[in-house]
Scaffold this motif. Structure first.
Motif, mmCIF file in Angstrom:
data_model
loop_
_atom_site.group_PDB
_atom_site.id
_atom_site.type_symbol
_atom_site.label_atom_id
_atom_site.label_comp_id
_atom_site.label_asym_id
_atom_site.label_seq_id
_atom_site.Cartn_x
_atom_site.Cartn_y
_atom_site.Cartn_z
ATOM 1 N N MET A 1 0.848 -1.192 0.000
ATOM 2 C CA MET A 1 0.000 0.000 0.000
ATOM 3 C C MET A 1 0.879 1.236 0.000
ATOM 4 S SD MET A 1 -3.182 -0.927 2.489
ATOM 5 C CE MET A 1 -2.404 -1.729 3.890
ATOM 6 N N ASP A 2 1.679 1.360 -1.035
ATOM 7 C CA ASP A 2 2.672 2.429 -1.056
ATOM 8 C C ASP A 2 2.081 3.736 -1.568
ATOM 9 O OD1 ASP A 2 2.368 0.757 -3.154
ATOM 10 O OD2 ASP A 2 4.496 0.558 -3.610
ATOM 11 N N LEU A 3 1.452 4.449 -0.671
ATOM 12 C CA LEU A 3 0.950 5.781 -0.975
ATOM 13 C C LEU A 3 2.070 6.789 -0.781
ATOM 14 C CD1 LEU A 3 -2.494 5.503 0.843
ATOM 15 C CD2 LEU A 3 -2.088 5.471 -1.622
ATOM 16 N N ASP A 4 1.923 7.947 -1.391
ATOM 17 C CA ASP A 4 2.953 8.983 -1.307
ATOM 18 C C ASP A 4 2.562 9.996 -0.221
ATOM 19 O OD1 ASP A 4 4.783 10.958 -1.600
ATOM 20 O OD2 ASP A 4 4.470 11.262 -3.748
ATOM 21 N N PHE A 5 3.136 9.808 0.950
ATOM 22 C CA PHE A 5 2.858 10.711 2.060
ATOM 23 C C PHE A 5 3.887 11.855 2.135
ATOM 24 C CE2 PHE A 5 0.843 6.748 3.434
ATOM 25 C CZ PHE A 5 -0.367 7.192 3.926
ATOM 26 N N ALA A 6 4.842 11.852 1.222
ATOM 27 C CA ALA A 6 5.967 12.792 1.358
ATOM 28 C C ALA A 6 5.609 14.228 0.981
ATOM 29 C CB ALA A 6 7.140 12.316 0.502
ATOM 30 N N LYS A 7 4.649 14.401 0.092
ATOM 31 C CA LYS A 7 4.391 15.746 -0.430
ATOM 32 C C LYS A 7 3.836 16.701 0.620
ATOM 33 C CE LYS A 7 3.587 14.431 -5.237
ATOM 34 N NZ LYS A 7 2.512 14.177 -6.209
ATOM 35 N N LEU A 8 3.155 16.146 1.616
ATOM 36 C CA LEU A 8 2.561 16.999 2.665
ATOM 37 C C LEU A 8 3.096 16.603 4.038
ATOM 38 C CD1 LEU A 8 -1.222 17.454 1.768
ATOM 39 C CD2 LEU A 8 0.610 19.133 1.616
ATOM 40 N N GLU A 33 -0.216 5.771 9.489
ATOM 41 C CA GLU A 33 -0.869 5.001 10.547
ATOM 42 C C GLU A 33 -2.399 5.136 10.471
ATOM 43 O OE1 GLU A 33 0.306 6.121 14.480
ATOM 44 O OE2 GLU A 33 -0.747 4.441 15.419
ATOM 45 N N ALA A 34 -2.868 6.344 10.238
ATOM 46 C CA ALA A 34 -4.321 6.554 10.130
ATOM 47 C C ALA A 34 -4.884 5.770 8.951
ATOM 48 C CB ALA A 34 -4.624 8.042 9.975
ATOM 49 N N PHE A 35 -4.141 5.768 7.842
ATOM 50 C CA PHE A 35 -4.613 5.009 6.682
ATOM 51 C C PHE A 35 -4.678 3.516 7.001
ATOM 52 C CE2 PHE A 35 -3.738 2.587 2.791
ATOM 53 C CZ PHE A 35 -4.897 2.914 2.093
ATOM 54 N N ARG A 36 -3.647 3.010 7.656
ATOM 55 C CA ARG A 36 -3.645 1.588 8.003
ATOM 56 C C ARG A 36 -4.774 1.239 8.966
ATOM 57 N NH1 ARG A 36 0.861 -1.144 6.300
ATOM 58 N NH2 ARG A 36 2.362 0.213 5.254
ATOM 59 N N LYS A 37 -5.015 2.113 9.937
ATOM 60 C CA LYS A 37 -6.123 1.896 10.869
ATOM 61 C C LYS A 37 -7.463 1.868 10.125
ATOM 62 C CE LYS A 37 -4.506 2.182 15.263
ATOM 63 N NZ LYS A 37 -4.697 1.114 16.258
ATOM 64 N N THR A 38 -7.574 2.784 9.171
ATOM 65 C CA THR A 38 -8.809 2.845 8.380
ATOM 66 C C THR A 38 -9.049 1.520 7.668
ATOM 67 O OG1 THR A 38 -8.604 5.231 8.071
ATOM 68 C CG2 THR A 38 -9.918 4.034 6.448
ATOM 69 N N VAL A 39 -7.999 0.999 7.061
ATOM 70 C CA VAL A 39 -8.117 -0.260 6.317
ATOM 71 C C VAL A 39 -8.375 -1.423 7.271
ATOM 72 C CG1 VAL A 39 -6.887 -1.891 4.832
ATOM 73 C CG2 VAL A 39 -6.700 0.573 4.417
ATOM 74 N N GLU A 40 -7.622 -1.456 8.363
ATOM 75 C CA GLU A 40 -7.712 -2.605 9.280
ATOM 76 C C GLU A 40 -9.034 -2.658 10.035
ATOM 77 O OE1 GLU A 40 -2.917 -2.404 10.033
ATOM 78 O OE2 GLU A 40 -4.253 -2.236 11.768
ATOM 79 N N THR A 41 -9.516 -1.483 10.468
ATOM 80 C CA THR A 41 -10.727 -1.458 11.293
ATOM 81 C C THR A 41 -12.002 -1.323 10.477
ATOM 82 O OG1 THR A 41 -10.737 0.956 11.567
ATOM 83 C CG2 THR A 41 -9.439 -0.331 13.149
ATOM 84 N N GLY A 42 -11.881 -0.755 9.276
ATOM 85 C CA GLY A 42 -13.076 -0.506 8.486
ATOM 86 C C GLY A 42 -13.803 0.772 8.871
#
Lengths: 127, 127
Positions: A1-8, A33-42
């Protein structure tokens, strides 16, 4: 899940859209971390820039956002999260959507819809 | 039109949504000048973070975004722009929307739709 978090500086915008109606309900920011929590918890989870911590949407109000689908854009620096929004409204000011003000021809922002709930009853205090 | 550009160093996210279908087409960033240009001209204009300059969407491709309605959120740090998208697609990779990849249960991003045009024919080069 390689999103680009670097720009902001570790964040990316997350557009929250009602899965059934297509209405855009809010825009928040997620770190990895928030993105992973979103995916993991729904449940949509954000990073609060004002409080500098993770923020499970609905942790105070109970108005959680149940994730139905997540897509990303061509640059992988933004996500679109389609949700089933629990409760009468997403906005802490009492509206269904945070986008309750529309620009008029005279340059003024005008509230163009009714509240769907009383925010004081949900969040307490004077806000 | 006092939007809050301070939280992101002079920028705010602009969500572009198809006025007719409700589809979220892209997310760009606007500075104050880009926002004013958008309002004044009726064509969505962004601030390019990679090129550090204003960017009229469609200046290369002709695929302009005709503004139909602009709303802002409770914090006035984001705008939602409903548009009539000219041309076959908004994304420079040849898709109707930049959000053409969807997260699968195994954590992979998968392209879940067909291209609507050949980007080489519009933008030239090998991109």
């Amino acid at each position: 899940m390689d999103l680009d978090f670097a720009k902001l500086n570790g964040l990316l915008p997350a557009v929250i859209q009602d899965h059934a109606t297509g209405r855009v309900l809010m825009v928040g920011f997620m770190n990895d971390e928030a993105f992973r929590k979103t995916v993991e918890t729904g449940f949509a989870t954000f990073y609060s820039r004002s409080r500098n911590k993770l923020w499970l949407k609905g942790e105070s109000s109970g108005h959680r956002l149940v994730v139905k689908e997540i897509s990303t854009d061509c640059d992988t620096d933004c996500v679109l999260v389609k949700v089933d929004a629990q409760g009468p409204g997403v906005c802490h000011e009492g509206y269904q959507s945070c986008f309750f003000r529309t620009l008029q021809g005279d340059g003024q922002w005008v509230v163009t819809e009714e509240r769907t709930y009383a925010p004081n009853a949900v969040y307490g205090g004077s806000k």
